[in-house]
Design a protein around this motif. Structure first.
Motif, PDB file in Angstrom:
ATOM      1  N   ALA A 192       0.840  -1.213   0.000  1.00 55.95           N
ATOM      2  CA  ALA A 192       0.000   0.000   0.000  1.00 55.95           C
ATOM      3  C   ALA A 192       0.869   1.254   0.000  1.00 55.95           C
ATOM      4  O   ALA A 192       2.033   1.208   0.423  1.00 55.95           O
ATOM      5  N   ILE A 193       0.278   2.349  -0.482  1.00 62.26           N
ATOM      6  CA  ILE A 193       0.972   3.643  -0.485  1.00 62.26           C
ATOM      7  C   ILE A 193       0.022   4.704   0.053  1.00 62.26           C
ATOM      8  O   ILE A 193      -1.135   4.783  -0.363  1.00 62.26           O
ATOM      9  N   LYS A 194       0.559   5.513   0.976  1.00 61.01           N
ATOM     10  CA  LYS A 194      -0.212   6.660   1.497  1.00 61.01           C
ATOM     11  C   LYS A 194       0.397   7.952   0.954  1.00 61.01           C
ATOM     12  O   LYS A 194       1.590   8.209   1.158  1.00 61.01           O
ATOM     13  N   ARG A 244       4.085   0.528   2.410  1.00 62.41           N
ATOM     14  CA  ARG A 244       4.184  -0.671   3.252  1.00 62.41           C
ATOM     15  C   ARG A 244       4.527  -1.874   2.358  1.00 62.41           C
ATOM     16  O   ARG A 244       3.965  -1.997   1.253  1.00 62.41           O
ATOM     17  N   PHE A 245       5.393  -2.716   2.860  1.00 57.39           N
ATOM     18  CA  PHE A 245       5.878  -3.839   2.053  1.00 57.39           C
ATOM     19  C   PHE A 245       5.791  -5.146   2.837  1.00 57.39           C
ATOM     20  O   PHE A 245       5.691  -5.141   4.071  1.00 57.39           O
ATOM     21  N   HIS A 246       5.880  -6.198   2.091  1.00 57.68           N
ATOM     22  CA  HIS A 246       5.969  -7.537   2.657  1.00 57.68           C
ATOM     23  C   HIS A 246       7.183  -8.227   2.039  1.00 57.68           C
ATOM     24  O   HIS A 246       7.372  -8.128   0.828  1.00 57.68           O
ATOM     25  N   ALA A 247       7.947  -8.890   2.846  1.00 62.62           N
ATOM     26  CA  ALA A 247       9.110  -9.605   2.295  1.00 62.62           C
ATOM     27  C   ALA A 247       9.017 -11.084   2.645  1.00 62.62           C
ATOM     28  O   ALA A 247       8.435 -11.454   3.676  1.00 62.62           O
ATOM     29  N   VAL A 268      14.761  -0.468   4.417  1.00 65.59           N
ATOM     30  CA  VAL A 268      13.515  -0.875   5.076  1.00 65.59           C
ATOM     31  C   VAL A 268      13.765  -2.169   5.850  1.00 65.59           C
ATOM     32  O   VAL A 268      14.377  -3.101   5.324  1.00 65.59           O
ATOM     33  N   THR A 269      13.276  -2.195   7.069  1.00 68.10           N
ATOM     34  CA  THR A 269      13.425  -3.391   7.908  1.00 68.10           C
ATOM     35  C   THR A 269      12.083  -4.110   7.997  1.00 68.10           C
ATOM     36  O   THR A 269      11.046  -3.469   8.189  1.00 68.10           O
ATOM     37  N   PHE A 270      12.118  -5.396   7.840  1.00 65.70           N
ATOM     38  CA  PHE A 270      10.883  -6.187   7.881  1.00 65.70           C
ATOM     39  C   PHE A 270      10.746  -6.862   9.238  1.00 65.70           C
ATOM     40  O   PHE A 270      11.692  -7.469   9.741  1.00 65.70           O
ATOM     41  N   GLY A 271       9.575  -6.740   9.792  1.00 60.78           N
ATOM     42  CA  GLY A 271       9.346  -7.292  11.122  1.00 60.78           C
ATOM     43  C   GLY A 271       8.692  -8.652  11.053  1.00 60.78           C
ATOM     44  O   GLY A 271       8.866  -9.404  10.088  1.00 60.78           O
ATOM     45  N   ASP A 319       6.402  -8.104   7.534  1.00 56.89           N
ATOM     46  CA  ASP A 319       5.695  -6.830   7.330  1.00 56.89           C
ATOM     47  C   ASP A 319       6.608  -5.653   7.700  1.00 56.89           C
ATOM     48  O   ASP A 319       7.185  -5.632   8.791  1.00 56.89           O
ATOM     49  N   SER A 320       6.656  -4.687   6.828  1.00 51.53           N
ATOM     50  CA  SER A 320       7.502  -3.510   7.105  1.00 51.53           C
ATOM     51  C   SER A 320       6.765  -2.450   7.917  1.00 51.53           C
ATOM     52  O   SER A 320       7.387  -1.530   8.443  1.00 51.53           O
ATOM     53  N   GLY A 321       5.446  -2.559   7.975  1.00 50.24           N
ATOM     54  CA  GLY A 321       4.662  -1.421   8.495  1.00 50.24           C
ATOM     55  C   GLY A 321       4.797  -0.267   7.508  1.00 50.24           C
ATOM     56  O   GLY A 321       5.478  -0.405   6.474  1.00 50.24           O
ATOM     57  N   PHE A 322       4.145   0.853   7.797  1.00 45.71           N
ATOM     58  CA  PHE A 322       4.268   1.988   6.879  1.00 45.71           C
ATOM     59  C   PHE A 322       5.598   2.703   7.117  1.00 45.71           C
ATOM     60  O   PHE A 322       5.913   3.078   8.243  1.00 45.71           O
TER      61      PHE A 322
END
Lengths: 255, 396
Positions: free
Chosen positions: B7-9, B67-70, B115-118, B122-125
């Motif tokens: 998603a993009i805000k 927001r990204f997903h890895a 970007v760090t993925f949790g 999920d990166s969160g926004f």
């Protein structure tokens, strides 16, 4: 030129004198559902605009299948009494029309409403009239410029006619129609108790007619008031979206 | 191993328009949810709408959030978005360059960020800065931004494509003014600026870099809607059709799109309301205000008409209403899309020179300004500003 255009242009005192039919009539919760103007199709009803003592609904009607060839706009303003309606009409004429004064319908030999004005031109493409507590504004707004006189008369007739009672079909049920008191004094208001429903729970509109006296709406209740002694009969007509009608009557002794 | 954009805000801070987009909705009934771009839902640029205000953002760094997903195993990645637009050479290339200049990307590119993925990848926004935006050079307009998103696992690795996203971006002069509101920012506030209005305003005023130019262009375009879309209501006595008491913008938009709306007729109140509402969404600050009452007129050309006459042959106006600046008084300028006045040195006599009143001071009788051009000699003293009538009609 005078600086008070309202007094200069339109005579609200004269309107009161000529509202003999409308004074004994009240329309309540009126709506158009599509059968009110024969040969025309209701294509749009805008959401009602409710202000303090009036509600306005705009309807667009089209004739034939052409896109907007014959198109009319009908604005219906329902107020709480014929007096308030005349004030609103004056506000409309002086605040919403750039023409200095609209022609009186009577000057063009058109019998319409308690008070009625037309637009300009040979073909009367526009009219605004008040009847009882109602204001109706009709404009031809399509590609073809058509006269709205007959349509306006049909609309007026919806208010002033005594509807023929329905014997068949799904008709409204009047469960209660009674006065708060059966005897009153001259100039003293009497609230009317009304309860009606459509068997299919569709909306209903109401027409009150009396031989004398006048009606008004106060705190969402219909009130009757007469300045003349007697025992006037009050008729109630309840109409549903298919134009099926039920009726009831009562009388109030005015001392 | 892969990275996905979720998603993009664009409007990530609804309390400010200094670094991000302004609060908007699509029309009376449709709210625009944030994030504006959502994976699997937004496919066309029209599915991802945002509006930026030049004044509020000038000098600031623009930011978006994404927001990204890895996939499992990726803990960190550098992410960026580039503009993939390629201009061919030759004549076609020049044409495309012109089109890009008019409608192309104004947001520039998305600066790379680690970007760090949790949990769950999920990166969160994550907030990204925009690189080389052209927002402040282009003036009012509608622009299309395409971003090719890429990631790399370290600075020595090649960039790997993630996805391409498309966005429709409205450029406004300033945050919209009344009747448009920026608060409260929620789906029930139907006075948030409508992108369906911007679709017209931003094209009508394209390239404008100041309020007067923008309002002037809107005034011209509204006047030019006659006679195909609208026409002055001569048969009805100059009645108000779209703006009493509120501005039925929904029906007017339908008419603009080729539908019936509320029909073809308008009067001065409608014109004043349309001009001010469509200008103010760009950041102009016009009122709807009246003058009057009961004054004699010069010959003019009414909207939708092509000949000189007093409006509809009437010698007087009950009142007149225009889009008006400032205090809506004698020394303030009007924008009148309803009629063209005689713009020459003798406005009360033929021959006439048509002039649409754009940013024209109202003036005193004898000043040869708007008032003299509209009114007859005897009518002029009765045509007085009525600043108490100034308003911004609510849009419905």
């Amino acid at each position: 030129m005078a600086n008070n255009p309202e007094e200069r242009q339109y005579d609200i005192r004269k309107w009161a004198e000529q509202a003999e039919v409308g004074k004994h009539l009240l329309i309540w919760k009126f709506f158009m559902a599509g059968k009110e103007i024969p040969e025309w199709t209701l294509i749009k009803a805008l959401p009602e605009e409710i202000q303090k003592d009036k509600r306005t609904i705009t309807y667009m009607w089209q004739k034939g299948k052409g896109k907007g060839e014959e198109l009319i706009r009908v604005d219906i303003i329902e107020s709480v009494s014929w007096r308030r309606t005349h004030e609103i009409l004056l506000e409309q004429l002086t605040g919403d029309y750039q023409a200095f004064q609209l022609p009186e319908a009577a000057s063009r030999k058109i019998e319409l409403g308690d008070v009625a004005y037309t637009g300009f031109g040979e073909t009367i493409q526009s009219t605004i009239f008040a009847r009882a507590n109602m204001i109706v504004r009709i404009h031809s707004v399509g590609k073809q410029n058509i006269s709205v006189v007959d349509i306006a008369k049909q609309a007026d007739n919806l208010f002033i006619s005594k509807p023929k009672l329905s014997e068949k079909g799904v008709i409204p049920e009047i469960e209660l129609f009674s006065p708060e008191k059966t005897t009153t004094k001259r100039g003293e208001k009497v609230a009317l108790n009304i309860r009606a429903r459509d068997p299919l729970d569709r909306p209903l509109w109401y027409k009150f007619m009396a031989e004398q006296g006048e009606f008004f709406v106060e705190d969402e209740r219909i009130c009757f008031l007469s300045g003349t002694p007697g025992q006037p009969k009050i008729s109630l007509f309840v109409i549903n979206e298919n134009a099926f009608v039920s009726s009831a009557t009562l009388s109030i002794k005015v001392e | 191993m892969d990275v996905i954009i979720d998603a993009i805000k664009f409007n990530h801070d609804p309390n400010s328009a200094a670094n991000d987009a302004v609060n908007i909705r699509k029309n009376k009934t449709q709210f625009i949810n944030v994030p504006e771009w959502v994976q699997g839902i937004s496919t066309k640029a029209e599915d991802s709408l945002a509006a930026y205000a030049i004044k509020e953002t000038t000098g600031n760094t623009l930011t978006i959030q994404a927001r990204f997903h890895a996939d499992e195993g990726i803990e960190q990645a550098e992410i960026r978005a580039i503009d993939p637009t390629v201009t061919p050479s030759g004549c076609i290339g020049w044409i495309i360059k012109i089109l890009i200049a008019i409608f192309g990307n104004v947001l520039g590119e998305v600066k790379k960020k680690l970007v760090t993925f949790g949990a769950g990848g999920d990166s969160g926004f994550v907030t990204f800065e925009l690189k080389n935006p052209k927002l402040w050079d282009v003036g009012v307009g509608i622009h299309y931004t395409t971003w090719k998103w890429q990631y790399r696992l370290n600075c020595h690795s090649p960039w790997i494509d993630i996805d391409t996203t498309r966005h429709k971006i409205y450029v406004l002069l300033e945050a919209p003014k009344d009747p448009w509101k920026q608060t409260p920012y929620n789906a029930t506030n139907d006075q948030l600026p409508w992108t369906e209005v911007m679709d017209y305003s931003c094209i009508w005023a394209i390239g404008s870099k100041d309020r007067d130019t923008a309002a002037g262009k809107v005034t011209e375009r509204v006047n030019a809607l006659g006679p195909s879309i609208v026409e002055y209501d001569c048969p009805g006595g100059g009645g108000t059709h779209y703006s009493s008491p509120k501005f039925n913008c929904t029906e007017f938009l339908e008419r603009l799109k080729g539908g019936l709306g509320l029909g073809k007729y308008v009067n001065c109140t409608d014109c004043a309301t349309i001009v001010s509402t469509f200008s103010n969404i760009l950041g102009c600050d016009l009122w709807q205000s009246r003058m009057g009452s009961g004054f004699g007129l010069n010959e003019v050309i009414s909207i939708g008409y092509s000949t000189w006459s007093t409006p509809c042959g009437w010698s007087t106006f009950n009142y007149h209403e225009v889009a008006w600046k400032g205090a809506c008084d004698i020394n303030d300028e009007v924008f009148d899309s309803c009629l063209k006045v005689d713009g020459d040195s003798s406005p009360r006599t033929s021959p006439h020179t048509p002039l649409l009143p754009i940013n024209m001071k109202f003036g005193n009788c004898g000043d040869l300004l708007y008032r003299d051009r509209l009114t007859s000699l005897s009518g002029c003293p009765y045509c007085n500003p009525q600043p108490a009538t100034k308003q911004h009609r609510q849009v419905i």
